[in-house]
Design a protein around this motif. Structure first.
Motif, PDB file in Angstrom:
ATOM      1  N   ASP A 145     -10.195 -13.563  -2.986  1.00  0.00           N
ATOM      2  CA  ASP A 145     -12.161 -12.901  -2.440  1.00  0.00           C
ATOM      3  C   ASP A 145     -11.243 -11.368  -2.237  1.00  0.00           C
ATOM      4  OD1 ASP A 145      -9.625 -13.044  -0.528  1.00  0.00           O
ATOM      5  OD2 ASP A 145     -11.510 -12.715   1.461  1.00  0.00           O
ATOM      6  N   GLN A 146     -10.665 -11.227  -2.812  1.00  0.00           N
ATOM      7  CA  GLN A 146      -9.969  -9.708  -3.106  1.00  0.00           C
ATOM      8  C   GLN A 146     -10.738  -8.803  -4.788  1.00  0.00           C
ATOM      9  OE1 GLN A 146      -5.801  -8.757  -2.847  1.00  0.00           O
ATOM     10  NE2 GLN A 146      -5.895  -5.991  -3.243  1.00  0.00           N
ATOM     11  N   LYS A 147     -11.333  -8.341  -3.832  1.00  0.00           N
ATOM     12  CA  LYS A 147     -12.448  -6.776  -5.457  1.00  0.00           C
ATOM     13  C   LYS A 147     -11.360  -6.190  -6.007  1.00  0.00           C
ATOM     14  CE  LYS A 147     -16.057  -7.775  -3.624  1.00  0.00           C
ATOM     15  NZ  LYS A 147     -17.994  -7.133  -2.570  1.00  0.00           N
ATOM     16  N   TYR A 148     -10.384  -5.431  -5.516  1.00  0.00           N
ATOM     17  CA  TYR A 148      -9.728  -4.083  -5.688  1.00  0.00           C
ATOM     18  C   TYR A 148      -7.996  -3.854  -6.036  1.00  0.00           C
ATOM     19  CZ  TYR A 148     -14.455  -2.615  -5.527  1.00  0.00           C
ATOM     20  OH  TYR A 148     -15.828  -2.570  -5.454  1.00  0.00           O
ATOM     21  N   ILE A 149      -7.376  -3.374  -6.624  1.00  0.00           N
ATOM     22  CA  ILE A 149      -6.283  -3.223  -5.909  1.00  0.00           C
ATOM     23  C   ILE A 149      -6.105  -1.651  -5.382  1.00  0.00           C
ATOM     24  CG2 ILE A 149      -3.910  -2.353  -7.291  1.00  0.00           C
ATOM     25  CD1 ILE A 149      -4.891  -3.536  -9.805  1.00  0.00           C
ATOM     26  N   TYR A 150      -5.665  -1.924  -3.930  1.00  0.00           N
ATOM     27  CA  TYR A 150      -6.311  -0.669  -2.919  1.00  0.00           C
ATOM     28  C   TYR A 150      -3.982  -0.082  -2.913  1.00  0.00           C
ATOM     29  CZ  TYR A 150      -9.975  -2.982  -0.586  1.00  0.00           C
ATOM     30  OH  TYR A 150     -10.887  -3.967  -1.325  1.00  0.00           O
ATOM     31  N   TYR A 151      -4.827   0.791  -2.813  1.00  0.00           N
ATOM     32  CA  TYR A 151      -3.706   1.869  -2.468  1.00  0.00           C
ATOM     33  C   TYR A 151      -3.925   3.184  -1.544  1.00  0.00           C
ATOM     34  CZ  TYR A 151      -6.572   5.714  -5.419  1.00  0.00           C
ATOM     35  OH  TYR A 151      -7.259   6.539  -5.936  1.00  0.00           O
ATOM     36  N   ALA A 152      -2.664   3.410  -0.960  1.00  0.00           N
ATOM     37  CA  ALA A 152      -3.102   4.818  -0.462  1.00  0.00           C
ATOM     38  C   ALA A 152      -1.493   5.804  -0.558  1.00  0.00           C
ATOM     39  CB  ALA A 152      -2.642   4.484   1.351  1.00  0.00           C
ATOM     40  N   CYS A 153      -2.022   7.255  -0.333  1.00  0.00           N
ATOM     41  CA  CYS A 153      -1.533   8.584  -0.862  1.00  0.00           C
ATOM     42  C   CYS A 153      -1.218   8.903   0.647  1.00  0.00           C
ATOM     43  CB  CYS A 153      -1.952   9.342  -1.641  1.00  0.00           C
ATOM     44  SG  CYS A 153      -2.558   8.370  -3.112  1.00  0.00           S
ATOM     45  N   GLY A 154       0.420   9.601   0.314  1.00  0.00           N
ATOM     46  CA  GLY A 154       0.453  10.439   1.255  1.00  0.00           C
ATOM     47  C   GLY A 154       2.105  11.201   0.974  1.00  0.00           C
ATOM     48  N   ASP A 155       2.454  11.901   2.230  1.00  0.00           N
ATOM     49  CA  ASP A 155       3.458  12.376   1.952  1.00  0.00           C
ATOM     50  C   ASP A 155       5.059  11.666   1.507  1.00  0.00           C
ATOM     51  OD1 ASP A 155       2.523  14.979   0.837  1.00  0.00           O
ATOM     52  OD2 ASP A 155       3.231  15.354   3.312  1.00  0.00           O
ATOM     53  N   SER A 156       4.857  10.526   1.706  1.00  0.00           N
ATOM     54  CA  SER A 156       5.913   9.632   2.777  1.00  0.00           C
ATOM     55  C   SER A 156       5.815   7.953   2.661  1.00  0.00           C
ATOM     56  CB  SER A 156       7.305  10.479   3.683  1.00  0.00           C
ATOM     57  OG  SER A 156       5.939   9.982   4.808  1.00  0.00           O
ATOM     58  N   ARG A 195      -0.083 -11.835  -6.541  1.00  0.00           N
ATOM     59  CA  ARG A 195      -0.307 -11.861  -5.209  1.00  0.00           C
ATOM     60  C   ARG A 195      -2.094 -11.637  -4.705  1.00  0.00           C
ATOM     61  NH1 ARG A 195       4.904  -9.300  -4.936  1.00  0.00           N
ATOM     62  NH2 ARG A 195       4.136  -8.000  -4.882  1.00  0.00           N
ATOM     63  N   MET A 196      -2.888 -11.444  -5.161  1.00  0.00           N
ATOM     64  CA  MET A 196      -4.029 -11.190  -4.644  1.00  0.00           C
ATOM     65  C   MET A 196      -4.735 -12.477  -4.973  1.00  0.00           C
ATOM     66  SD  MET A 196      -5.902  -8.311  -7.118  1.00  0.00           S
ATOM     67  CE  MET A 196      -7.301  -8.061  -6.625  1.00  0.00           C
ATOM     68  N   LYS A 197      -5.745 -11.851  -3.283  1.00  0.00           N
ATOM     69  CA  LYS A 197      -6.045 -13.330  -2.450  1.00  0.00           C
ATOM     70  C   LYS A 197      -7.333 -13.759  -3.704  1.00  0.00           C
ATOM     71  CE  LYS A 197      -5.029 -12.558   1.828  1.00  0.00           C
ATOM     72  NZ  LYS A 197      -3.860 -13.669   2.372  1.00  0.00           N
TER      73      LYS A 197
END
Length: 629
Positions: free
Chosen positions: A429-440, A425-427
């Protein structure tokens, strides 16, 4: 009667085999029953090939007779029996095996399976016996012979009376001591338990007289005891049947009975392999983790059988750690029964079996993911953490095996997705696989750092397990796309023009930013103008290998060092937020107040990250002071 010396000589050798090869004394019963089964196998094979014996499978039996009064235990079979010469050769020479010789002679016959190989199993009887007496009469012979020994001193061989073919082994058990209770091997319940544990799948019936009770005829509350000749083993292993002969209900019931689970398994894996190594395997993926699965007390491993005889209850070497949730068993005729745990760990056949099992488990999980997504997601919620640990362990050695089995929550799909689905599904022009970390998921959803990435229409993977970021660091890339945390310095989203404008604004405000850094007195490595914030005033990012989420995880570990791990924190300020202009004004007119604002903004950023603040009272007082100004 002259006492003969063992040909293998030396008390030391016999002591070594008795005390080193076998971990548990109860193994002696397994060994003697296996020898009895081999003796029947030899005669049964002869009956099949020459047709002259007049015997069939139903004619064979193994019997166990405990005698508490005499302190003896007898194991008999009506197999091929032994001549005087065979008694001398097989029992008088330590580590010589008649079963091995027979197996070598029959190596081209696939239907012949002999358990014993090394010829040391018989001597395990001396672990529990002060004297062993063997009476044997070979099939077709009129003579019977008795072999007797009290251990390392030697043995005697003499004629005896025996009415029928086969072998009878009489053990005079040792007296009980403070450390060992040998009399337990005369208890019928103990004997039944040991047969069920080790020899349940011996092909011939193992019988013993068992005392039972029943209601007396014509009474309502009076009981009488009676003796029943009970068959102790089930004889036919489920895993040796063809798959089309077994219903899922039978698979499920076997699992629940064998592994003491009250729920049906999530997945059944039944396989038979021929080739460099031949084995049957019946494995299960549980519906939910055992209560102690994610603790140090959990012991992984599959039951290991040799021709239906249990070698080891939990053979850890058959499963990699990341598939430790699998329960089940392996049965191979290529593994020797008489083998120590230490030798087994280096057995080449065992390694070949483990490799085939790993590939099979992996392919079954892939099929589940592809063909039954709902079932796979349930599995992953139970055991996905173990797969992630598998990627992190051994410096990412297994990442290629496991990466396509991982699932992460998607910011756009609002459900669990694979890395392959994300890439698809990446566009352009998208360079990276983005991720975000957190408790929930809820906390990650509100992180200020996600705003710019979302504004560009890019999907973010939410990582809420403590091991997630460590695993991603080991993965580094997927399909040549690098992973990028939304908290990273450079998200690769700015145009060259935007970068120049940002650099100019930083240059214009570098003195103020430096002042704020100094005001925070070592709490941050830098204060910068953020390129990732849109509506929020402030956030934290990090320099170096340790992120904020990794800092929290490492410091929460039970064995964490007293000196806590600390990330190199960077305070990012949104230059487009009204608070920035306030900071600029304070830098010109009230630097003391700016110090207080810097402290407030830093504490606010910590709270957003879910990090405990050092002085909540001070923070509360400063907020109240602002409210009354």
């Amino acid at each position: 009667m002259a006492l003969k010396q063992f040909k293998a000589e030396s008390k030391r050798l016999l002591d070594l085999m008795i005390n080193s090869i076998y971990t548990h004394k109860e193994i002696f019963l397994r060994e003697l029953i296996s020898n009895a089964s081999d003796a029947i196998d030899k005669l049964y094979y002869q009956a099949l090939t020459d047709g002259k014996t007049g015997l069939n499978r139903d004619d064979f039996v193994i019997r166990i007779l405990p005698d508490k009064e005499k302190g003896t235990l007898t194991i008999t079979d009506n197999g091929c029996g032994m001549t005087k010469e065979e008694l001398e050769n097989n029992l008088g020479t330590i580590a010589k095996s008649g079963s091995l010789k027979f197996k070598q002679e029959m190596k081209d016959k696939k239907d012949v399976e002999v358990i014993g190989q090394f010829g040391v199993g018989f001597y395990s009887a001396f672990m529990v016996s002060s004297k062993v007496t063997v009476q044997s009469r070979a099939f077709g012979s009129e003579e019977a012979w008795q072999w007797e020994s009290s251990g390392t001193a030697g043995y005697t061989v003499a004629p005896c009376e025996k009415s029928d073919r086969g072998t009878e082994i009489l053990l005079k058990l040792k007296a009980d001591s403070d450390d060992e209770k040998y009399s337990q091997y005369l208890d019928t319940y103990t004997l039944k338990t040991l047969v069920k544990k080790y020899s349940d799948y011996i092909r011939y019936p193992i019988k013993m007289d068992v005392e039972k009770s029943r209601l007396k005829e014509g009474t309502k509350d009076q009981y009488e005891t009676y003796t029943e000749n009970e068959t102790l083993n089930s004889m036919v292993p489920l895993w040796r049947k063809n798959k089309n002969e077994i219903t899922q209900e039978q698979y499920n019931q076997f699992y629940k009975d064998k592994f003491s689970d009250y729920e049906d398994p999530a997945k059944t894996i039944h396989m038979y392999v021929e080739g460099a190594t031949t084995f049957h395997a019946l494995m299960y993926i549980p519906s939910r983790p055992p209560f102690n699965f994610y603790t140090r007390d959990y012991e992984k491993g599959l039951q290991l059988y040799s021709n239906g005889v249990l070698i080891m209850d939990k053979c850890a070497d058959l499963l990699p750690d990341y598939f430790s949730f699998v329960r089940g068993l392996v049965d191979s005729q290529d593994l020797s029964l008489n083998i120590s745990r230490e030798t087994l760990q280096h057995d080449r056949q065992l390694k070949l079996i483990a490799q085939r099992l790993e590939k099979k488990i992996h392919s079954e999980l892939e099929n589940m993911l592809k063909n039954d997504r709902e079932a796979y997601e349930k599995f992953f919620k139970n055991f996905g953490l173990q797969l992630k640990y598998g990627i992190y362990q051994d410096y990412g050695m297994h990442k290629d095996v496991l990466q396509d089995l991982l699932l992460f929550y998607s910011s756009t799909e609002k459900k669990l997705v694979t890395l392959k689905e994300y890439i698809g599904r990446m566009k352009t022009d998208q360079k990276y696989i983005y991720y975000a970390c957190g408790d929930s998921i809820a906390r990650v959803e509100k992180l200020p750092q996600t705003e710019t990435v979302k504004d560009h229409g890019y999907e973010i993977l939410y990582m809420t397990d403590p091991v997630d970021e460590f695993a991603v660091r080991m993965l580094m890339k997927y399909d040549d796309k690098e992973f990028k945390s939304v908290s990273a310095d450079d998200l690769g989203l700015e145009t060259e023009e935007e970068k120049k404008e940002a650099a100019q604004k930083v240059e214009e405000n570098k003195d103020m930013l430096g002042f704020m850094k100094d005001a925070l007195d070592g709490k941050v490595s830098n204060v910068i103008l953020s390129q990732k914030l849109k509506t929020h005033p402030v956030c934290l990012s990090t320099n170096g290998a340790i992120s904020m989420e990794m800092e929290k995880v490492l410091n929460s570990m039970p064995n964490a060092d007293k000196e806590k791990v600390k990330a190199q924190r960077v305070l990012e300020i949104n230059a487009n937020h009204p608070i920035f202009q306030k900071l600029c004004d304070l830098y010109q007119n009230d630097k003391d107040k700016l110090k207080e604002y810097a402290s407030l903004l830093y504490t606010q950023a910590l709270l957003i990250e879910g990090v405990s603040i050092e002085d909540p009272v001070d923070f509360s007082n400063k907020i109240c002071q602002l409210m009354v100004e």
